[in-house]
Motif scaffolding. Sequence first.
Motif, mmCIF file in Angstrom:
data_model
loop_
_atom_site.group_PDB
_atom_site.id
_atom_site.type_symbol
_atom_site.label_atom_id
_atom_site.label_comp_id
_atom_site.label_asym_id
_atom_site.label_seq_id
_atom_site.Cartn_x
_atom_site.Cartn_y
_atom_site.Cartn_z
ATOM 1 N N ILE A 356 7.184 -3.259 -1.928
ATOM 2 C CA ILE A 356 7.629 -2.922 -0.573
ATOM 3 C C ILE A 356 7.711 -1.410 -0.512
ATOM 4 O O ILE A 356 8.574 -0.796 -1.147
ATOM 5 N N THR A 357 6.781 -0.811 0.203
ATOM 6 C CA THR A 357 6.745 0.648 0.306
ATOM 7 C C THR A 357 6.982 1.058 1.747
ATOM 8 O O THR A 357 6.801 0.275 2.682
ATOM 9 N N GLU A 358 7.375 2.290 1.905
ATOM 10 C CA GLU A 358 7.633 2.821 3.237
ATOM 11 C C GLU A 358 6.515 3.776 3.604
ATOM 12 O O GLU A 358 6.296 4.796 2.947
ATOM 13 N N ILE A 359 5.773 3.422 4.647
ATOM 14 C CA ILE A 359 4.708 4.282 5.151
ATOM 15 C C ILE A 359 5.105 4.675 6.566
ATOM 16 O O ILE A 359 5.169 3.838 7.463
ATOM 17 N N GLY A 360 5.369 5.956 6.749
ATOM 18 C CA GLY A 360 5.948 6.390 8.012
ATOM 19 C C GLY A 360 7.362 5.859 8.112
ATOM 20 O O GLY A 360 8.169 6.059 7.214
ATOM 21 N N ASP A 361 7.655 5.169 9.187
ATOM 22 C CA ASP A 361 8.975 4.548 9.319
ATOM 23 C C ASP A 361 8.885 3.034 9.210
ATOM 24 O O ASP A 361 9.812 2.322 9.601
ATOM 25 N N LYS A 362 7.783 2.533 8.663
ATOM 26 C CA LYS A 362 7.558 1.092 8.551
ATOM 27 C C LYS A 362 7.619 0.652 7.093
ATOM 28 O O LYS A 362 7.126 1.347 6.198
ATOM 29 N N LYS A 363 8.229 -0.502 6.887
ATOM 30 C CA LYS A 363 8.213 -1.140 5.570
ATOM 31 C C LYS A 363 6.972 -2.025 5.480
ATOM 32 O O LYS A 363 6.727 -2.852 6.358
ATOM 33 N N VAL A 364 6.209 -1.868 4.417
ATOM 34 C CA VAL A 364 4.944 -2.580 4.262
ATOM 35 C C VAL A 364 4.952 -3.346 2.953
ATOM 36 O O VAL A 364 5.275 -2.783 1.889
ATOM 37 N N ALA A 365 4.608 -4.636 3.029
ATOM 38 C CA ALA A 365 4.481 -5.468 1.827
ATOM 39 C C ALA A 365 3.041 -5.386 1.344
ATOM 40 O O ALA A 365 2.113 -5.717 2.083
ATOM 41 N N LEU A 366 2.864 -4.959 0.101
ATOM 42 C CA LEU A 366 1.529 -4.786 -0.473
ATOM 43 C C LEU A 366 1.331 -5.781 -1.604
ATOM 44 O O LEU A 366 2.098 -5.788 -2.570
ATOM 45 N N PHE A 367 0.319 -6.617 -1.477
ATOM 46 C CA PHE A 367 -0.074 -7.540 -2.548
ATOM 47 C C PHE A 367 -1.373 -6.999 -3.144
ATOM 48 O O PHE A 367 -2.433 -7.091 -2.521
#
Length: 555
Positions: A356-367
Amino acid sequence: MSKGASLNFKQHDLTSYLKSGSTHFSGMHAVTLRNIEACQNLSKIVRTSMGPNGMNKIVVNHLEKLFISKDTATIMKELEVIHPAAKIIVLATQAQEQEAGDGTNFVCCFTGELLAQSETLIRMGLHIPDILLGYKKAGAKALQVLETLGVKEVSDIRNLDEVTKSIGATIGSKVLGMEDFLAPLIAEACISVCPKTASRFNIDNIRTAKIPGGSVYDSKVLKGFAFVRDSEGSIKHVKNCKVAVYTCNIDQTSTETKNSVVIRSSEELLNYNLSEEKAMEEEIKAIADSGVKVIVSQGGFGEMALHFIEQHGMMAIKCPSKFQVQRLCQAIGARMLVKLVPPTPDDMGTASAVDITEIGDKKVALFQQAEDVDVSGIATIIIRGATANVMDEVERAVDDGVNAFKSLAKDARLLAGAGAVEVALYNELSKYADETPGLEQYAIRKFAEAFLVVPRTLAESAGLDSSIAISNLTAAHAEGKTTWGIDISDISGLDAKENNIFDLLSTKYWGVKLCTDAAINILSVDQIIMARPAGGPKMKNPNGNQHWDEQGEGL
Protein backbone atom coordinates in the motif's frame (compact mmCIF):
# COMPACT_ATOMS: atom_id res chain seq x y z
CA MET A 1 -71.41 4.97 -64.99
CA SER A 2 -72.88 7.63 -67.20
CA LYS A 3 -71.62 8.20 -70.67
CA GLY A 4 -68.82 10.72 -70.88
CA ALA A 5 -67.83 10.28 -67.28
CA SER A 6 -64.08 9.99 -66.74
CA LEU A 7 -61.92 8.57 -64.01
CA ASN A 8 -60.03 11.24 -62.06
CA PHE A 9 -57.11 9.87 -60.04
CA LYS A 10 -55.62 12.46 -57.72
CA GLN A 11 -51.85 12.22 -57.50
CA HIS A 12 -50.42 12.11 -54.01
CA ASP A 13 -47.00 12.75 -52.59
CA LEU A 14 -45.13 9.76 -51.11
CA THR A 15 -45.65 11.05 -47.56
CA SER A 16 -49.43 10.65 -48.00
CA TYR A 17 -48.87 6.89 -47.99
CA LEU A 18 -46.83 7.02 -44.78
CA LYS A 19 -47.72 7.79 -41.19
CA SER A 20 -48.34 11.37 -40.24
CA GLY A 21 -45.09 13.15 -39.44
CA SER A 22 -42.94 11.22 -41.93
CA THR A 23 -40.59 13.17 -44.19
CA HIS A 24 -39.31 12.43 -47.66
CA PHE A 25 -36.48 13.93 -49.72
CA SER A 26 -35.44 13.04 -53.26
CA GLY A 27 -33.48 14.50 -56.15
CA MET A 28 -29.92 15.52 -56.79
CA HIS A 29 -29.98 18.82 -54.91
CA ALA A 30 -32.26 17.77 -52.05
CA VAL A 31 -30.37 14.57 -51.22
CA THR A 32 -27.01 13.92 -52.88
CA LEU A 33 -25.46 17.38 -52.71
CA ARG A 34 -26.83 18.10 -49.24
CA ASN A 35 -25.54 14.76 -47.97
CA ILE A 36 -22.12 15.66 -49.33
CA GLU A 37 -22.30 19.08 -47.68
CA ALA A 38 -23.25 17.61 -44.30
CA CYS A 39 -20.42 15.07 -44.44
CA GLN A 40 -17.94 17.79 -45.40
CA ASN A 41 -19.03 19.89 -42.42
CA LEU A 42 -18.54 16.91 -40.12
CA SER A 43 -15.06 16.13 -41.48
CA LYS A 44 -14.05 19.80 -41.11
CA ILE A 45 -14.71 19.57 -37.37
CA VAL A 46 -11.98 16.96 -36.79
CA ARG A 47 -9.69 17.80 -39.70
CA THR A 48 -7.82 20.44 -37.69
CA SER A 49 -7.08 17.77 -35.05
CA MET A 50 -4.97 15.70 -37.45
CA GLY A 51 -1.26 15.30 -36.80
CA PRO A 52 1.10 16.25 -33.97
CA ASN A 53 0.14 19.94 -34.17
CA GLY A 54 -3.59 19.21 -34.29
CA MET A 55 -5.91 21.31 -32.19
CA ASN A 56 -8.07 20.13 -29.31
CA LYS A 57 -11.86 20.29 -29.27
CA ILE A 58 -14.06 21.09 -26.30
CA VAL A 59 -17.19 18.94 -26.36
CA VAL A 60 -19.93 19.20 -23.73
CA ASN A 61 -22.27 16.21 -23.95
CA HIS A 62 -25.95 15.98 -23.02
CA LEU A 63 -25.00 15.30 -19.40
CA GLU A 64 -22.93 18.52 -19.35
CA LYS A 65 -19.71 16.54 -19.01
CA LEU A 66 -16.71 18.35 -20.44
CA PHE A 67 -14.29 16.67 -22.85
CA ILE A 68 -11.10 18.30 -24.12
CA SER A 69 -9.54 16.05 -26.72
CA LYS A 70 -8.17 15.74 -30.24
CA ASP A 71 -9.09 12.05 -30.40
CA THR A 72 -11.61 11.65 -33.22
CA ALA A 73 -13.17 8.51 -31.73
CA THR A 74 -14.00 10.41 -28.53
CA ILE A 75 -15.28 13.47 -30.42
CA MET A 76 -17.54 11.39 -32.68
CA LYS A 77 -18.89 9.45 -29.73
CA GLU A 78 -19.88 12.56 -27.81
CA LEU A 79 -21.20 14.67 -30.72
CA GLU A 80 -24.39 12.60 -31.11
CA VAL A 81 -24.67 13.15 -34.87
CA ILE A 82 -28.25 12.78 -36.16
CA HIS A 83 -27.88 13.52 -39.87
CA PRO A 84 -28.47 10.16 -41.61
CA ALA A 85 -25.63 10.54 -44.14
CA ALA A 86 -23.12 11.99 -41.67
CA LYS A 87 -23.97 9.10 -39.36
CA ILE A 88 -22.45 6.73 -41.94
CA ILE A 89 -19.08 8.42 -41.39
CA VAL A 90 -19.51 8.04 -37.62
CA LEU A 91 -20.18 4.32 -38.11
CA ALA A 92 -17.07 4.06 -40.31
CA THR A 93 -14.92 5.67 -37.61
CA GLN A 94 -16.36 3.26 -35.04
CA ALA A 95 -15.52 0.32 -37.30
CA GLN A 96 -11.97 1.65 -37.70
CA GLU A 97 -11.65 1.96 -33.91
CA GLN A 98 -12.75 -1.65 -33.47
CA GLU A 99 -10.53 -3.04 -36.24
CA ALA A 100 -7.32 -1.07 -35.71
CA GLY A 101 -7.81 1.10 -32.62
CA ASP A 102 -6.33 4.11 -34.43
CA GLY A 103 -6.69 6.04 -37.70
CA THR A 104 -10.19 7.37 -37.00
CA ASN A 105 -9.20 10.91 -37.98
CA PHE A 106 -7.91 9.66 -41.34
CA VAL A 107 -11.21 7.84 -41.95
CA CYS A 108 -13.32 10.92 -41.24
CA CYS A 109 -11.15 13.38 -43.20
CA PHE A 110 -10.49 11.12 -46.20
CA THR A 111 -14.19 10.19 -46.55
CA GLY A 112 -15.14 13.86 -46.45
CA GLU A 113 -12.53 14.66 -49.10
CA LEU A 114 -13.72 11.82 -51.35
CA LEU A 115 -17.24 13.26 -51.20
CA ALA A 116 -15.95 16.78 -51.85
CA GLN A 117 -14.12 15.55 -54.97
CA SER A 118 -17.25 13.71 -56.11
CA GLU A 119 -19.24 16.95 -55.88
CA THR A 120 -16.88 18.51 -58.41
CA LEU A 121 -17.50 15.60 -60.78
CA ILE A 122 -21.28 15.84 -60.32
CA ARG A 123 -21.29 19.55 -61.14
CA MET A 124 -19.15 18.79 -64.21
CA GLY A 125 -21.97 16.55 -65.43
CA LEU A 126 -20.60 13.10 -64.62
CA HIS A 127 -23.27 10.59 -63.66
CA ILE A 128 -23.15 9.06 -60.20
CA PRO A 129 -22.92 5.43 -61.47
CA ASP A 130 -19.71 6.37 -63.33
CA ILE A 131 -18.33 7.96 -60.15
CA LEU A 132 -19.20 4.87 -58.10
CA LEU A 133 -17.53 2.57 -60.63
CA GLY A 134 -14.41 4.72 -60.67
CA TYR A 135 -14.25 4.86 -56.86
CA LYS A 136 -14.62 1.08 -56.62
CA LYS A 137 -11.76 0.54 -59.08
CA ALA A 138 -9.59 3.17 -57.39
CA GLY A 139 -10.23 1.71 -53.93
CA ALA A 140 -9.28 -1.81 -55.05
CA LYS A 141 -6.17 -0.48 -56.78
CA ALA A 142 -5.17 1.56 -53.71
CA LEU A 143 -5.31 -1.53 -51.50
CA GLN A 144 -3.12 -3.44 -53.99
CA VAL A 145 -0.57 -0.62 -54.14
CA LEU A 146 -0.60 -0.26 -50.35
CA GLU A 147 0.69 -3.83 -49.99
CA THR A 148 3.82 -2.87 -51.96
CA LEU A 149 4.66 0.34 -50.09
CA GLY A 150 6.04 -1.23 -46.91
CA VAL A 151 9.40 0.29 -45.90
CA LYS A 152 10.14 -1.75 -42.78
CA GLU A 153 9.02 -4.81 -40.87
CA VAL A 154 9.37 -5.41 -37.14
CA SER A 155 11.42 -8.59 -36.93
CA ASP A 156 11.03 -9.18 -33.18
CA ILE A 157 7.83 -8.02 -31.50
CA ARG A 158 9.52 -8.43 -28.09
CA ASN A 159 12.40 -6.08 -28.96
CA LEU A 160 11.84 -2.93 -26.91
CA ASP A 161 13.79 -0.64 -29.25
CA GLU A 162 12.02 -1.81 -32.41
CA VAL A 163 8.55 -1.55 -30.89
CA THR A 164 9.30 1.90 -29.44
CA LYS A 165 10.33 3.25 -32.85
CA SER A 166 7.27 1.69 -34.51
CA ILE A 167 4.63 3.15 -32.19
CA GLY A 168 6.30 6.51 -31.48
CA ALA A 169 4.52 8.39 -34.28
CA THR A 170 1.13 7.01 -33.19
CA ILE A 171 1.60 8.39 -29.68
CA GLY A 172 3.18 11.65 -30.88
CA SER A 173 0.06 12.49 -32.89
CA LYS A 174 -1.89 12.64 -29.61
CA VAL A 175 0.65 14.11 -27.15
CA LEU A 176 3.43 15.85 -29.05
CA GLY A 177 6.72 15.98 -27.15
CA MET A 178 5.90 13.11 -24.78
CA GLU A 179 6.32 10.25 -27.26
CA ASP A 180 9.97 9.71 -26.30
CA PHE A 181 8.84 9.01 -22.73
CA LEU A 182 5.51 7.27 -23.29
CA ALA A 183 6.50 5.00 -26.21
CA PRO A 184 9.10 2.97 -24.22
CA LEU A 185 6.67 2.87 -21.29
CA ILE A 186 3.85 1.42 -23.40
CA ALA A 187 6.21 -0.93 -25.25
CA GLU A 188 7.56 -2.26 -21.95
CA ALA A 189 4.04 -2.88 -20.62
CA CYS A 190 2.89 -4.64 -23.81
CA ILE A 191 5.99 -6.83 -24.10
CA SER A 192 5.70 -7.91 -20.45
CA VAL A 193 2.24 -9.44 -21.06
CA CYS A 194 2.72 -10.58 -24.65
CA PRO A 195 1.88 -14.33 -24.92
CA LYS A 196 4.08 -16.85 -26.71
CA THR A 197 1.79 -16.56 -29.73
CA ALA A 198 2.05 -12.80 -30.24
CA SER A 199 -1.03 -12.61 -32.46
CA ARG A 200 -3.17 -13.58 -29.43
CA PHE A 201 -2.18 -10.41 -27.56
CA ASN A 202 -5.16 -8.98 -25.64
CA ILE A 203 -5.41 -5.22 -25.16
CA ASP A 204 -7.44 -5.77 -21.96
CA ASN A 205 -4.25 -7.05 -20.31
CA ILE A 206 -2.93 -3.48 -20.16
CA ARG A 207 -4.65 -1.53 -17.42
CA THR A 208 -4.35 2.14 -16.55
CA ALA A 209 -4.74 3.88 -13.20
CA LYS A 210 -4.98 7.68 -13.14
CA ILE A 211 -3.67 9.41 -10.04
CA PRO A 212 -3.75 13.24 -9.93
CA GLY A 213 -0.57 15.09 -9.07
CA GLY A 214 2.98 15.21 -10.29
CA SER A 215 3.66 15.32 -14.02
CA VAL A 216 3.18 12.92 -16.90
CA TYR A 217 6.88 12.04 -16.61
CA ASP A 218 6.18 10.53 -13.18
CA SER A 219 4.11 7.78 -14.83
CA LYS A 220 5.42 4.22 -14.54
CA VAL A 221 4.69 0.60 -15.41
CA LEU A 222 3.89 -2.11 -12.86
CA LYS A 223 4.02 -5.78 -13.74
CA GLY A 224 0.85 -6.82 -12.04
CA PHE A 225 -2.31 -5.08 -10.94
CA ALA A 226 -2.90 -1.77 -9.19
CA PHE A 227 -6.04 0.00 -8.02
CA VAL A 228 -6.72 3.00 -5.83
CA ARG A 229 -7.52 1.55 -2.41
CA ASP A 230 -6.11 1.45 1.11
CA SER A 231 -5.91 -1.68 3.25
CA GLU A 232 -8.55 -2.20 5.93
CA GLY A 233 -6.08 -2.99 8.72
CA SER A 234 -2.68 -1.82 9.89
CA ILE A 235 -0.58 -4.17 7.71
CA LYS A 236 0.60 -2.32 4.60
CA HIS A 237 3.43 -4.44 3.16
CA VAL A 238 3.70 -8.18 2.51
CA LYS A 239 6.33 -9.98 0.42
CA ASN A 240 6.29 -13.37 -1.34
CA CYS A 241 2.73 -14.06 -0.29
CA LYS A 242 -0.30 -16.12 -1.21
CA VAL A 243 -3.54 -14.27 -1.88
CA ALA A 244 -7.14 -15.43 -1.36
CA VAL A 245 -9.92 -13.58 -3.22
CA TYR A 246 -13.52 -13.67 -1.93
CA THR A 247 -16.66 -12.17 -3.45
CA CYS A 248 -18.58 -12.41 -0.16
CA ASN A 249 -18.42 -10.39 3.06
CA ILE A 250 -15.72 -11.41 5.52
CA ASP A 251 -18.02 -11.41 8.52
CA GLN A 252 -20.26 -13.63 10.60
CA THR A 253 -22.48 -15.77 8.44
CA SER A 254 -26.21 -15.15 8.69
CA THR A 255 -28.99 -17.61 7.99
CA GLU A 256 -31.34 -17.19 5.04
CA THR A 257 -34.40 -17.28 7.32
CA LYS A 258 -35.14 -15.14 10.35
CA ASN A 259 -34.86 -16.88 13.72
CA SER A 260 -35.38 -15.76 17.30
CA VAL A 261 -32.95 -16.64 20.08
CA VAL A 262 -34.34 -16.60 23.63
CA ILE A 263 -31.70 -15.67 26.19
CA ARG A 264 -32.78 -16.01 29.83
CA SER A 265 -29.61 -15.04 31.71
CA SER A 266 -26.40 -13.06 31.42
CA GLU A 267 -24.38 -16.27 31.21
CA GLU A 268 -26.33 -17.42 28.16
CA LEU A 269 -25.72 -14.04 26.50
CA LEU A 270 -22.00 -14.26 27.23
CA ASN A 271 -21.78 -17.82 25.96
CA TYR A 272 -23.70 -16.88 22.81
CA ASN A 273 -21.24 -14.08 22.03
CA LEU A 274 -18.28 -16.34 22.78
CA SER A 275 -19.61 -19.00 20.42
CA GLU A 276 -19.86 -16.45 17.60
CA GLU A 277 -16.33 -15.21 18.28
CA LYS A 278 -15.00 -18.76 18.40
CA ALA A 279 -16.65 -19.66 15.07
CA MET A 280 -15.23 -16.51 13.45
CA GLU A 281 -11.77 -17.19 14.87
CA GLU A 282 -11.80 -20.78 13.59
CA GLU A 283 -12.71 -19.63 10.08
CA ILE A 284 -9.96 -17.01 9.97
CA LYS A 285 -7.43 -19.42 11.52
CA ALA A 286 -8.24 -22.04 8.88
CA ILE A 287 -7.55 -19.47 6.15
CA ALA A 288 -4.29 -18.43 7.82
CA ASP A 289 -3.19 -22.10 8.22
CA SER A 290 -3.56 -22.60 4.47
CA GLY A 291 -0.69 -20.13 3.96
CA VAL A 292 -2.68 -17.04 2.94
CA LYS A 293 -1.09 -13.71 3.82
CA VAL A 294 -3.45 -11.37 1.93
CA ILE A 295 -7.27 -11.49 1.84
CA VAL A 296 -9.11 -9.54 -0.85
CA SER A 297 -12.88 -9.18 -0.53
CA GLN A 298 -15.42 -7.68 -2.88
CA GLY A 299 -17.69 -7.19 0.13
CA GLY A 300 -16.81 -5.66 3.47
CA PHE A 301 -14.84 -6.76 6.52
CA GLY A 302 -16.60 -7.08 9.87
CA GLU A 303 -14.90 -5.66 12.93
CA MET A 304 -14.57 -9.06 14.58
CA ALA A 305 -13.21 -10.67 11.41
CA LEU A 306 -10.72 -7.83 10.93
CA HIS A 307 -9.57 -8.29 14.55
CA PHE A 308 -8.67 -11.95 13.98
CA ILE A 309 -7.14 -11.19 10.56
CA GLU A 310 -4.79 -8.73 12.28
CA GLN A 311 -3.98 -11.29 14.99
CA HIS A 312 -2.83 -13.79 12.37
CA GLY A 313 -0.72 -11.18 10.55
CA MET A 314 -2.74 -11.05 7.33
CA MET A 315 -3.44 -8.04 5.14
CA ALA A 316 -7.09 -7.20 4.33
CA ILE A 317 -8.02 -5.25 1.18
CA LYS A 318 -11.51 -4.38 -0.03
CA CYS A 319 -12.07 -4.25 -3.80
CA PRO A 320 -15.74 -3.36 -4.44
CA SER A 321 -15.53 -3.51 -8.24
CA LYS A 322 -16.35 -6.93 -9.68
CA PHE A 323 -14.46 -6.03 -12.85
CA GLN A 324 -11.31 -5.19 -10.87
CA VAL A 325 -11.64 -8.40 -8.87
CA GLN A 326 -11.69 -10.41 -12.10
CA ARG A 327 -8.62 -8.57 -13.39
CA LEU A 328 -6.83 -9.10 -10.08
CA CYS A 329 -7.50 -12.85 -10.24
CA GLN A 330 -6.06 -12.93 -13.76
CA ALA A 331 -2.99 -11.00 -12.64
CA ILE A 332 -2.11 -13.19 -9.65
CA GLY A 333 -3.51 -16.52 -10.86
CA ALA A 334 -6.26 -16.80 -8.22
CA ARG A 335 -9.85 -18.01 -8.27
CA MET A 336 -12.81 -16.12 -6.86
CA LEU A 337 -14.41 -17.82 -3.84
CA VAL A 338 -18.07 -17.19 -3.08
CA LYS A 339 -18.00 -18.62 0.46
CA LEU A 340 -15.78 -17.95 3.45
CA VAL A 341 -13.89 -21.26 3.30
CA PRO A 342 -10.18 -22.07 3.45
CA PRO A 343 -8.76 -21.86 -0.11
CA THR A 344 -7.09 -24.82 -1.78
CA PRO A 345 -3.64 -24.41 -3.39
CA ASP A 346 -5.35 -24.04 -6.77
CA ASP A 347 -7.61 -21.27 -5.45
CA MET A 348 -4.78 -19.10 -4.13
CA GLY A 349 -2.86 -16.56 -6.16
CA THR A 350 0.77 -15.54 -5.68
CA ALA A 351 2.48 -12.17 -5.55
CA SER A 352 6.08 -11.20 -4.99
CA ALA A 353 4.92 -8.11 -3.10
CA VAL A 354 1.66 -6.48 -2.05
CA ASP A 355 2.20 -2.90 -0.98
CA ILE A 356 0.00 0.00 0.00
CA THR A 357 1.82 3.07 -1.25
CA GLU A 358 0.87 6.70 -1.38
CA ILE A 359 1.00 8.32 -4.80
CA GLY A 360 -0.02 11.93 -4.57
CA ASP A 361 -2.80 11.98 -2.01
CA LYS A 362 -4.15 8.56 -2.99
CA LYS A 363 -3.52 5.20 -1.37
CA VAL A 364 -2.79 2.57 -4.03
CA ALA A 365 -2.75 -1.21 -3.62
CA LEU A 366 0.00 -2.73 -5.77
CA PHE A 367 0.10 -6.45 -6.56
CA GLN A 368 3.50 -7.04 -8.13
CA GLN A 369 5.17 -10.08 -9.63
CA ALA A 370 8.86 -10.88 -9.79
CA GLU A 371 10.56 -10.48 -13.16
CA ASP A 372 11.17 -14.22 -13.51
CA VAL A 373 7.58 -15.21 -12.67
CA ASP A 374 5.27 -15.75 -15.65
CA VAL A 375 2.02 -15.77 -13.67
CA SER A 376 0.96 -12.19 -14.34
CA GLY A 377 -1.10 -11.65 -17.43
CA ILE A 378 -1.65 -7.97 -16.68
CA ALA A 379 0.49 -4.85 -16.57
CA THR A 380 -0.70 -1.55 -15.12
CA ILE A 381 0.42 1.87 -16.31
CA ILE A 382 0.18 4.46 -13.54
CA ILE A 383 -0.68 7.77 -15.23
CA ARG A 384 0.16 10.99 -13.41
CA GLY A 385 -0.86 14.47 -14.41
CA ALA A 386 -1.78 17.92 -13.16
CA THR A 387 -5.42 17.80 -14.28
CA ALA A 388 -7.99 15.18 -15.15
CA ASN A 389 -8.08 16.37 -18.78
CA VAL A 390 -4.32 15.88 -19.16
CA MET A 391 -4.54 12.36 -17.74
CA ASP A 392 -7.52 11.54 -19.98
CA GLU A 393 -5.58 12.58 -23.09
CA VAL A 394 -2.53 10.58 -22.01
CA GLU A 395 -4.81 7.60 -21.38
CA ARG A 396 -6.13 7.89 -24.95
CA ALA A 397 -2.55 8.04 -26.23
CA VAL A 398 -1.76 4.89 -24.21
CA ASP A 399 -4.83 3.20 -25.69
CA ASP A 400 -3.67 4.07 -29.23
CA GLY A 401 -0.17 2.78 -28.46
CA VAL A 402 -1.50 -0.52 -27.09
CA ASN A 403 -3.74 -0.97 -30.14
CA ALA A 404 -0.75 -0.23 -32.38
CA PHE A 405 1.19 -3.00 -30.62
CA LYS A 406 -1.75 -5.37 -31.16
CA SER A 407 -1.77 -4.52 -34.88
CA LEU A 408 2.01 -5.05 -35.06
CA ALA A 409 1.62 -8.46 -33.44
CA LYS A 410 -0.67 -9.47 -36.33
CA ASP A 411 1.00 -7.59 -39.19
CA ALA A 412 4.48 -6.19 -38.55
CA ARG A 413 4.76 -4.22 -41.81
CA LEU A 414 5.23 -0.45 -41.58
CA LEU A 415 4.66 2.41 -44.02
CA ALA A 416 6.42 5.76 -44.27
CA GLY A 417 4.43 8.31 -42.27
CA ALA A 418 4.23 12.12 -42.37
CA GLY A 419 2.06 12.00 -45.50
CA ALA A 420 4.66 10.09 -47.56
CA VAL A 421 2.48 7.05 -48.21
CA GLU A 422 -0.46 9.24 -49.28
CA VAL A 423 1.68 11.01 -51.88
CA ALA A 424 2.93 7.63 -53.14
CA LEU A 425 -0.69 6.45 -53.49
CA TYR A 426 -1.56 9.68 -55.30
CA ASN A 427 1.22 9.10 -57.85
CA GLU A 428 0.31 5.45 -58.45
CA LEU A 429 -3.42 6.08 -58.80
CA SER A 430 -2.79 9.01 -61.15
CA LYS A 431 -0.87 6.66 -63.44
CA TYR A 432 -3.70 4.13 -63.15
CA ALA A 433 -6.23 6.81 -64.16
CA ASP A 434 -4.22 7.61 -67.28
CA GLU A 435 -4.30 3.94 -68.26
CA THR A 436 -8.05 3.51 -67.63
CA PRO A 437 -10.46 4.15 -70.53
CA GLY A 438 -13.95 5.54 -70.11
CA LEU A 439 -15.50 8.14 -67.85
CA GLU A 440 -14.46 6.37 -64.64
CA GLN A 441 -10.89 7.64 -65.18
CA TYR A 442 -12.07 11.06 -63.93
CA ALA A 443 -13.35 9.52 -60.69
CA ILE A 444 -10.09 7.58 -60.24
CA ARG A 445 -8.09 10.79 -60.64
CA LYS A 446 -10.25 12.57 -58.07
CA PHE A 447 -9.85 9.58 -55.73
CA ALA A 448 -6.08 9.99 -56.06
CA GLU A 449 -6.26 13.73 -55.36
CA ALA A 450 -8.26 13.05 -52.19
CA PHE A 451 -5.18 11.41 -50.62
CA LEU A 452 -3.43 14.80 -50.65
CA VAL A 453 -5.75 15.96 -47.86
CA VAL A 454 -3.38 14.31 -45.34
CA PRO A 455 -0.11 16.10 -46.25
CA ARG A 456 -2.07 19.32 -46.88
CA THR A 457 -3.62 19.20 -43.41
CA LEU A 458 -0.30 18.34 -41.75
CA ALA A 459 1.32 21.35 -43.44
CA GLU A 460 -1.54 23.72 -42.57
CA SER A 461 -1.62 22.66 -38.90
CA ALA A 462 2.14 23.33 -38.71
CA GLY A 463 1.68 26.85 -40.13
CA LEU A 464 3.32 26.03 -43.48
CA ASP A 465 2.20 26.97 -46.97
CA SER A 466 0.42 23.77 -48.00
CA SER A 467 0.78 24.32 -51.76
CA ILE A 468 4.56 24.78 -51.52
CA ALA A 469 4.92 21.86 -49.09
CA ILE A 470 2.99 19.49 -51.39
CA SER A 471 4.97 20.71 -54.42
CA ASN A 472 8.22 19.92 -52.62
CA LEU A 473 6.81 16.54 -51.61
CA THR A 474 5.72 15.52 -55.12
CA ALA A 475 9.05 16.71 -56.54
CA ALA A 476 10.96 14.59 -54.01
CA HIS A 477 8.85 11.53 -54.86
CA ALA A 478 9.45 12.13 -58.57
CA GLU A 479 13.18 11.92 -57.81
CA GLY A 480 12.67 8.50 -56.20
CA LYS A 481 12.50 9.62 -52.55
CA THR A 482 9.37 7.61 -51.82
CA THR A 483 9.72 8.00 -48.03
CA TRP A 484 9.81 11.80 -48.12
CA GLY A 485 7.13 13.41 -45.94
CA ILE A 486 6.00 16.64 -44.29
CA ASP A 487 8.32 18.24 -41.72
CA ILE A 488 6.30 20.30 -39.24
CA SER A 489 9.29 22.62 -38.69
CA ASP A 490 10.71 22.90 -42.24
CA ILE A 491 8.81 23.35 -45.48
CA SER A 492 11.39 21.33 -47.44
CA GLY A 493 10.25 18.07 -45.76
CA LEU A 494 12.08 15.11 -44.23
CA ASP A 495 12.76 11.40 -44.72
CA ALA A 496 10.06 9.68 -42.65
CA LYS A 497 11.94 6.38 -42.50
CA GLU A 498 15.16 7.88 -41.18
CA ASN A 499 13.25 9.88 -38.58
CA ASN A 500 11.27 6.80 -37.42
CA ILE A 501 7.89 8.24 -38.46
CA PHE A 502 5.83 5.21 -39.42
CA ASP A 503 2.22 4.31 -40.14
CA LEU A 504 1.01 0.77 -39.60
CA LEU A 505 0.08 -0.95 -42.84
CA SER A 506 -2.91 -2.72 -41.29
CA THR A 507 -4.28 0.57 -39.90
CA LYS A 508 -3.97 2.35 -43.25
CA TYR A 509 -5.40 -0.67 -45.10
CA TRP A 510 -8.58 -0.70 -43.02
CA GLY A 511 -8.82 3.08 -43.24
CA VAL A 512 -8.77 3.14 -47.06
CA LYS A 513 -11.19 0.22 -47.24
CA LEU A 514 -13.73 1.73 -44.85
CA CYS A 515 -13.48 5.20 -46.43
CA THR A 516 -14.18 3.80 -49.87
CA ASP A 517 -17.17 1.83 -48.66
CA ALA A 518 -18.59 4.80 -46.72
CA ALA A 519 -18.22 7.21 -49.65
CA ILE A 520 -19.86 4.76 -52.06
CA ASN A 521 -22.74 4.17 -49.64
CA ILE A 522 -23.40 7.89 -49.24
CA LEU A 523 -23.20 8.59 -53.00
CA SER A 524 -25.56 5.68 -53.72
CA VAL A 525 -28.41 7.36 -51.82
CA ASP A 526 -31.02 9.14 -53.99
CA GLN A 527 -33.89 9.34 -51.49
CA ILE A 528 -34.26 9.81 -47.75
CA ILE A 529 -37.46 8.60 -46.11
CA MET A 530 -37.77 9.24 -42.38
CA ALA A 531 -40.55 8.04 -40.12
CA ARG A 532 -41.83 10.20 -37.33
CA PRO A 533 -39.63 9.75 -34.24
CA ALA A 534 -41.15 7.67 -31.48
CA GLY A 535 -41.83 9.03 -28.02
CA GLY A 536 -43.46 12.11 -26.57
CA PRO A 537 -43.10 15.75 -27.52
CA LYS A 538 -39.61 16.89 -28.44
CA MET A 539 -37.55 19.35 -26.46
CA LYS A 540 -37.60 22.89 -27.75
CA ASN A 541 -34.78 23.51 -30.22
CA PRO A 542 -32.60 26.35 -28.85
CA ASN A 543 -31.46 27.15 -32.41
CA GLY A 544 -35.01 27.73 -33.67
CA ASN A 545 -37.22 25.42 -35.67
CA GLN A 546 -34.75 24.61 -38.44
CA HIS A 547 -34.72 21.05 -39.71
CA TRP A 548 -31.43 19.08 -39.76
CA ASP A 549 -31.30 19.37 -43.56
CA GLU A 550 -31.99 23.08 -43.82
CA GLN A 551 -28.97 24.93 -45.23
CA GLY A 552 -26.87 21.80 -44.58
CA GLU A 553 -25.87 23.19 -41.19
CA GLY A 554 -27.37 20.78 -38.68
CA LEU A 555 -25.33 17.71 -37.84
